[in-house]
Write an enzyme that holds these catalytic residues in place. Structure first.
Site, mmCIF file in Angstrom:
data_model
loop_
_atom_site.group_PDB
_atom_site.id
_atom_site.type_symbol
_atom_site.label_atom_id
_atom_site.label_comp_id
_atom_site.label_asym_id
_atom_site.label_seq_id
_atom_site.Cartn_x
_atom_site.Cartn_y
_atom_site.Cartn_z
ATOM 1 N N GLY A 139 0.816 -1.283 -0.043
ATOM 2 C CA GLY A 139 -0.033 0.138 -0.224
ATOM 3 C C GLY A 139 0.941 1.211 -0.054
ATOM 4 N N GLU A 252 -3.556 16.379 -0.308
ATOM 5 C CA GLU A 252 -4.785 15.215 -0.381
ATOM 6 C C GLU A 252 -4.814 14.594 1.291
ATOM 7 O OE1 GLU A 252 -3.307 12.368 -3.056
ATOM 8 O OE2 GLU A 252 -3.147 13.718 -4.782
ATOM 9 N N ARG A 253 -3.912 14.845 1.852
ATOM 10 C CA ARG A 253 -3.747 14.246 3.422
ATOM 11 C C ARG A 253 -4.632 15.433 4.203
ATOM 12 N NH1 ARG A 253 2.312 11.892 3.188
ATOM 13 N NH2 ARG A 253 1.611 9.883 2.674
#
Length: 387
Positions: A139, A252-253
Site C-alpha cells: 500500500g 490530499e492528506r
C-alpha cells in the site's frame, strides 16, 4: 444548532459567498443524496445520474479554470463541500476525490491536449475520474509497485493490478501509477499514465464489501496487455510520477483532516442532542458530571484541531504547506475523529449500536480514515524524519 456555530474560536476563512454556497450544498445533499444513501450502500456505489446532476449544478472541478470547463473558483468552495459531506455522513459520494485529486493531477501535470480533452468532461460529470495507486502486494510503499508499462513502438503495454480504488466502478479516466523504467533508483522509474475505462484488456472487479463506507464506489482493477498511446503518459515525460504524487500528497492528506474534523463535529452535535433528551434515573444523560466532562473534553479537542486544520488550509492555499504538517493534521484529526465517535456512541448507550442512529454509521465509516492516504503510522514516520 450546529457545533460550528458555537465553536470556541470563531473561524475566519470563509466569506459570505462561501456560506451561501454552504447553504446550497446542504439543500443538495438533503434533496439529492441522503434520501438515496441507504440504497447506494446496499448496491456499493451511487447511481451514475448523481454525477450528472452534480456536474449540472457546478459542484465538480470548481477550482479548475473556466477554459478547462471548471468555475475558476477559489479552493475554499471545495473545502466547504468536503466539510458538508463529512458533517452529513454522505460517505457514498466521492466528488472531492474526482475534483480535487484526479483533476488536479491532470491540470497541474498534464499536457495541454490532456487537459482540454478530460477536464471539461470531468467538470460536467460526463467522465468520472479515479487514481490507481495501491496494489494487492503493498500500500504505502509506492516505490515498490509492480504494475508496469513497457514501450512497444508508439504504444505502452500495461500489465498489473490495483486494489481499493475509489470511483473504480464508475471510472472513465484513471491516473495509473506504473513502473516505466529499471534504473534501480525506485522513484525515478515511476510514471503516471492516463488509462481510459473502456480500453481492451482493462477489467474492473465487483464493488468490494467493506466494513464501512459501504456506498462508496471501491473496487479492484486488472490490466492485461492494455495498449495505450504514448501520448497517454501524464505530462509526456517518463520518470516524473513519484515527484508528481509527492507534490499533491500534502493537499490530499489535508483533505482527510478537513473531513475528520467535520465528522467529529457531527458526532458531538448528534450526541449533545441525544444526551439532552435521553433520561436515565429521571435525569437527562447530559446532567451527569461524567457526561458533561466527556462532552466538554470533546468540544475542546475539536476546537483545537479545527484551529490547526484551518491554519494548514491557509498554508495550502499559499502552496506553503509542509509534508510533515499535513501528516500531523491527517493522523491527529483522524485519531481524534475515531475517539470522539467511540465516546459519543458510548453516551448513546444501546441505541448507539443501532444503525438507525447517525452515530452508528459514523462509528463504522470513520475507521478507514486512519488507513487511507497513508496509515497513521506512516504519518508519524514522515514527521519523525524531520526531528
Amino acid at each position: 444548532m450546529r457545533e460550528e456555530l458555537r465553536i470556541m474560536v470563531p473561524r475566519s476563512l470563509f466569506g459570505p459567498e462561501h456560506e451561501e454556497f454552504r447553504n446550497t450544498l446542504r439543500r443538495f445533499f438533503a434533496d439529492e443524496v441522503m434520501p438515496h444513501h441507504a440504497a447506494w450502500e446496499a448496491q456499493g456505489y451511487v447511481d451514475r445520474k448523481l454525477w450528472n446532476r452534480a456536474g449540472e449544478m457546478g459542484l465538480l472541478c470548481m477550482a479548475i479554470p473556466e477554459e478547462y470547463g471548471g468555475l475558476g473558483a477559489d479552493r475554499l468552495f471545495s473545502i466547504v463541500l468536503m466539510e458538508e459531506k463529512a458533517y452529513l455522513g454522505a460517505t457514498a459520494t466521492t466528488f472531492e476525490i474526482h475534483s480535487d485529486v484526479i483533476a488536479n493531477y491532470i491540470f497541474h501535470f498534464g499536457t495541454e491536449a490532456q487537459k482540454l480533452h478530460w477536464l471539461p468532461k470531468m467538470a460536467s460529470g460526463v467522465a468520472v475520474g479515479a487514481v490507481a495507486m495501491t496494489e494487492p502486494s503493498g500500500g504505502s510503499d509506492l516505490q515498490a509497485i509492480k504494475t508496469r508499462a513497457v514501450v512497444d513502438g508508439d504504444e505502452y503495454v500495461l500489465n498489473g493490478s490495483k486494489i481499493f480504488i475509489t470511483n473504480g466502478h464508475h471510472g472513465d479516466i484513471f491516473v495509473v501509477v506504473a513502473r516505466t523504467g529499471d534504473s534501480g533508483e525506485g522513484k525515478r522509474d515511476i510514471s503516471l499514465i492516463l488509462v481510459e475505462g473502456d480500453r481492451a484488456g482493462f477489467t474492473k472487479g465487483k464493488p468490494l464489501q467493506k466494513v464501512g463506507m459501504k456506498g462508496q464506489d471501491t473496487c479492484e482493477l486488472f490490466f492485461e496487455n492494455v495498449r495505450l498511446p504514448r501520448s497517454n503518459l501524464l505530462g509526456g515525460v517518463e520518470g516524473k510520477g513519484f515527484m508528481q504524487l509527492m507534490q499533491e500528497l500534502a493537499w490530499e492528506r489535508l483533505m482527510v483532516a478537513i473531513g475528520a474534523i467535520a465528522g467529529a463535529r457531527m458526532a458531538l452535535d448528534v450526541t449533545l442532542e441525544y444526551t439532552r433528551n435521553r433520561k436515565v434515573f429521571g435525569k437527562s444523560v447530559d446532567s451527569y458530571q461524567n457526561s458533561r466532562f466527556k462532552l466538554a473534553e470533546m468540544k475542546s479537542e475539536i476546537a483545537i484541531g479545527q484551529v490547526f486544520v484551518d491554519r494548514c488550509i491557509e498554508l495550502a492555499l499559499a502552496r506553503q504547506l509542509a509534508p510533515e504538517a499535513s501528516a500531523a493534521a491527517k493522523y491527529w484529526t483522524t485519531d481524534l475523529h475515531c475517539k470522539v465517535v467511540d465516546q459519543c456512541l458510548q453516551l448513546h448507550g444501546g441505541y448507539g449500536y443501532m444503525m438507525e442512529y447517525p452515530i452508528a454509521h459514523a462509528f463504522i465509516d470513520s475507521r478507514a480514515s486512519r488507513i487511507y492516504l497513508g496509515t497513521n503510522e506512516i504519518m508519524k514516520e514522515v514527521i519523525a524524519r524531520t526531528l
